[in-house]
Design a protein around this motif. Structure first.
Motif, PDB file in Angstrom:
ATOM      1  N   HIS A 139       0.627  -1.299   0.346  1.00  0.00           N
ATOM      2  CA  HIS A 139      -0.113   0.580   0.068  1.00  0.00           C
ATOM      3  C   HIS A 139       0.782   1.376  -0.010  1.00  0.00           C
ATOM      4  O   HIS A 139       0.866   2.228  -1.086  1.00  0.00           O
ATOM      5  CB  HIS A 139      -1.260   0.055   0.692  1.00  0.00           C
ATOM      6  N   ARG A 140       1.371   1.294   0.858  1.00  0.00           N
ATOM      7  CA  ARG A 140       3.126   2.494   1.609  1.00  0.00           C
ATOM      8  C   ARG A 140       3.733   2.666  -0.064  1.00  0.00           C
ATOM      9  O   ARG A 140       4.748   3.379   0.090  1.00  0.00           O
ATOM     10  CB  ARG A 140       2.821   2.888   2.321  1.00  0.00           C
ATOM     11  N   ARG A 141       4.022   1.523  -0.901  1.00  0.00           N
ATOM     12  CA  ARG A 141       5.215   1.098  -1.225  1.00  0.00           C
ATOM     13  C   ARG A 141       6.051   1.253  -1.357  1.00  0.00           C
ATOM     14  O   ARG A 141       7.721   1.635  -1.148  1.00  0.00           O
ATOM     15  CB  ARG A 141       5.287   2.042  -2.493  1.00  0.00           C
ATOM     16  N   THR A 142       6.579   0.752  -0.009  1.00  0.00           N
ATOM     17  CA  THR A 142       8.151   0.984   0.974  1.00  0.00           C
ATOM     18  C   THR A 142       8.377  -0.280   2.253  1.00  0.00           C
ATOM     19  O   THR A 142       7.458  -0.956   1.650  1.00  0.00           O
ATOM     20  CB  THR A 142       8.146   2.096   2.132  1.00  0.00           C
ATOM     21  N   ILE A 143       9.270  -0.207   2.371  1.00  0.00           N
ATOM     22  CA  ILE A 143      10.104  -1.456   2.703  1.00  0.00           C
ATOM     23  C   ILE A 143       9.515  -1.619   4.804  1.00  0.00           C
ATOM     24  O   ILE A 143       9.698   0.050   5.261  1.00  0.00           O
ATOM     25  CB  ILE A 143      11.578  -1.465   2.936  1.00  0.00           C
ATOM     26  N   VAL A 144       8.948  -2.462   5.021  1.00  0.00           N
ATOM     27  CA  VAL A 144       8.793  -2.346   6.869  1.00  0.00           C
ATOM     28  C   VAL A 144       9.861  -2.564   7.301  1.00  0.00           C
ATOM     29  O   VAL A 144      10.013  -1.443   8.483  1.00  0.00           O
ATOM     30  CB  VAL A 144       7.199  -3.133   6.577  1.00  0.00           C
ATOM     31  N   ASN A 145      10.243  -3.490   7.180  1.00  0.00           N
ATOM     32  CA  ASN A 145      11.696  -4.115   7.442  1.00  0.00           C
ATOM     33  C   ASN A 145      12.347  -5.141   7.186  1.00  0.00           C
ATOM     34  O   ASN A 145      11.912  -5.370   6.291  1.00  0.00           O
ATOM     35  CB  ASN A 145      10.701  -4.414   9.173  1.00  0.00           C
ATOM     36  N   ASN A 146      13.740  -5.028   7.238  1.00  0.00           N
ATOM     37  CA  ASN A 146      14.941  -5.937   7.292  1.00  0.00           C
ATOM     38  C   ASN A 146      15.550  -6.371   8.150  1.00  0.00           C
ATOM     39  O   ASN A 146      16.660  -7.114   7.701  1.00  0.00           O
ATOM     40  CB  ASN A 146      15.394  -4.926   5.894  1.00  0.00           C
ATOM     41  N   GLU A 147      15.298  -6.415   9.469  1.00  0.00           N
ATOM     42  CA  GLU A 147      15.759  -7.397  10.431  1.00  0.00           C
ATOM     43  C   GLU A 147      14.660  -8.382  10.787  1.00  0.00           C
ATOM     44  O   GLU A 147      13.629  -8.445  11.219  1.00  0.00           O
ATOM     45  CB  GLU A 147      15.514  -5.875  12.163  1.00  0.00           C
ATOM     46  N   SER A 148      15.276  -9.360  10.380  1.00  0.00           N
ATOM     47  CA  SER A 148      14.787 -11.030  10.279  1.00  0.00           C
ATOM     48  C   SER A 148      14.463 -10.717  12.044  1.00  0.00           C
ATOM     49  O   SER A 148      13.028 -11.597  11.913  1.00  0.00           O
ATOM     50  CB  SER A 148      15.714 -11.755  10.292  1.00  0.00           C
TER      51      SER A 148
END
Length: 335
Positions: A139-148
């Motif tokens: 929806h926002r066309r962005t990364i939420v998180n990249n920390e597993s």
């Protein structure tokens, strides 16, 4: 992986994470949280409510950090809630890519050729390593998180209203113990294999090597007394350890020079690994072709010829016998 400096691609990602001959993993930079109602999580801004079909996971089947998120997605019954795109295991100069490969996919959301394109869409001035897993908001066309470690906790709790699998891998009463085990395992084993493998000085390698095997010895003793790492049921701590163990003999033992002992030389750890592998839904997340192809082909400084070993022969489906240790299995799903 690949490195971006103010949105510009660089190829020297390993140099960025090496100091005085020692591999130093940088912190992940996208740290927003999905929550049931979209309220802010422990870090980042709010506005990311748990909604089926809204979020998409970029993963490599080779990567142990991404593997954690695939396991939680499977065990929490989120396959129809969160989509997945799988990168090619061979990491080219531009990093993770979506070129055709058995078991890999195209980018189902953005149609990108390279994962770094998702990072510059999210932040045109992004400076940092381009990593998997990457959790994307359609929806926002962005990364939420990249920390597993944070993504698996979101999967564990945020989507309870959208799944019928309600097992809790981070129970409140055991969080202190889980966090303590996680910290040691991360510092010396999950990341320790990389510190050994990517060390550029002998002393740095030996420090990592010694700490790694001290922890494996500690885990072997611990698992001789109890079935799982914390208490009498599977928790987050077990899955964070598993993704390193399942790769150990095939990759880390030889490729990263972690060769004092193989995993199969530890009776309790090897049986424990087989038990976790045999949990319903987990075996499907393990792809040894991607694992071996990635490590042996992508790290030219460690393996210039790119030769992929044919062995070892590992039977993860062999009887494990761990049920001899008294345990409690949560109702509703067999483990």
């Amino acid at each position: 992986m690949s490195l971006l400096i103010k949105g510009q691609l660089r190829s020297d990602w390993l140099a960025e994470e090496t100091e005085d001959g020692e591999f130093i993993r940088k912190d992940s930079l996208f740290r927003h949280w999905i929550t049931p109602d979209g309220a802010p999580g422990p870090t980042g801004e709010g506005g990311f409510p748990a909604e089926p079909g809204r979020y998409h996971l970029y993963v490599s089947l080779a990567c142990p950090w991404a593997h954690r998120t695939l396991i939680f997605r499977a065990l929490k019954g989120l396959e129809d809630v969160i989509g997945v795109s799988v990168v090619n295991p061979f990491m080219l100069e531009q990093g993770w890519n979506f070129q055709p490969w058995p078991g890999a996919t195209e980018d189902h959301v953005n149609g990108f050729e390279y994962l770094h394109q998702a990072y510059t869409l999210a932040d045109p001035e992004y400076t940092g390593i381009v990593t998997v897993p990457t959790l994307w908001d359609r929806h926002r066309r962005t990364i939420v998180n990249n920390e597993s470690s944070e993504i698996i906790r979101m999967f564990n709790s945020a989507f309870e209203a959208h799944t019928d699998q309600h097992v809790d891998f981070y129970p409140e009463a055991q969080r202190g113990q889980i966090d303590a085990v996680n910290q040691r395992v991360y510092d010396t084993l999950n990341n320790g294999v990389y510190r050994a493998g990517f060390a550029t000085e002998q002393a740095a390698y030996e420090r990592a090597f010694d700490r790694l095997f001290e922890t494996l010895d500690w885990l072997e003793a611990r698992l001789s007394r109890q079935r799982y790492l914390v208490g009498d049921r599977i928790t987050e701590a077990d899955w964070r350890l598993f993704t390193t163990l399942v790769r150990f003999d095939a990759v880390y033992y030889s490729h990263f020079k972690c060769n004092r002992q193989r995993l199969v030389d530890y009776p309790n750890l090897w049986a424990y690994t087989r038990e976790l592998y045999q949990v319903q839904g987990v075996a499907e997340t393990v792809n040894m072709d991607h694992i071996k192809t990635h490590y042996y082909s992508s790290h030219e400084h460690l393996n210039p010829g790119g030769i992929i070993p044919r062995g070892p022969a590992l039977d993860f489906m062999a009887t494990h016998g761990r049920e001899r240790i008294d345990s409690f299995l949560p109702s509703g799903r067999e483990y």
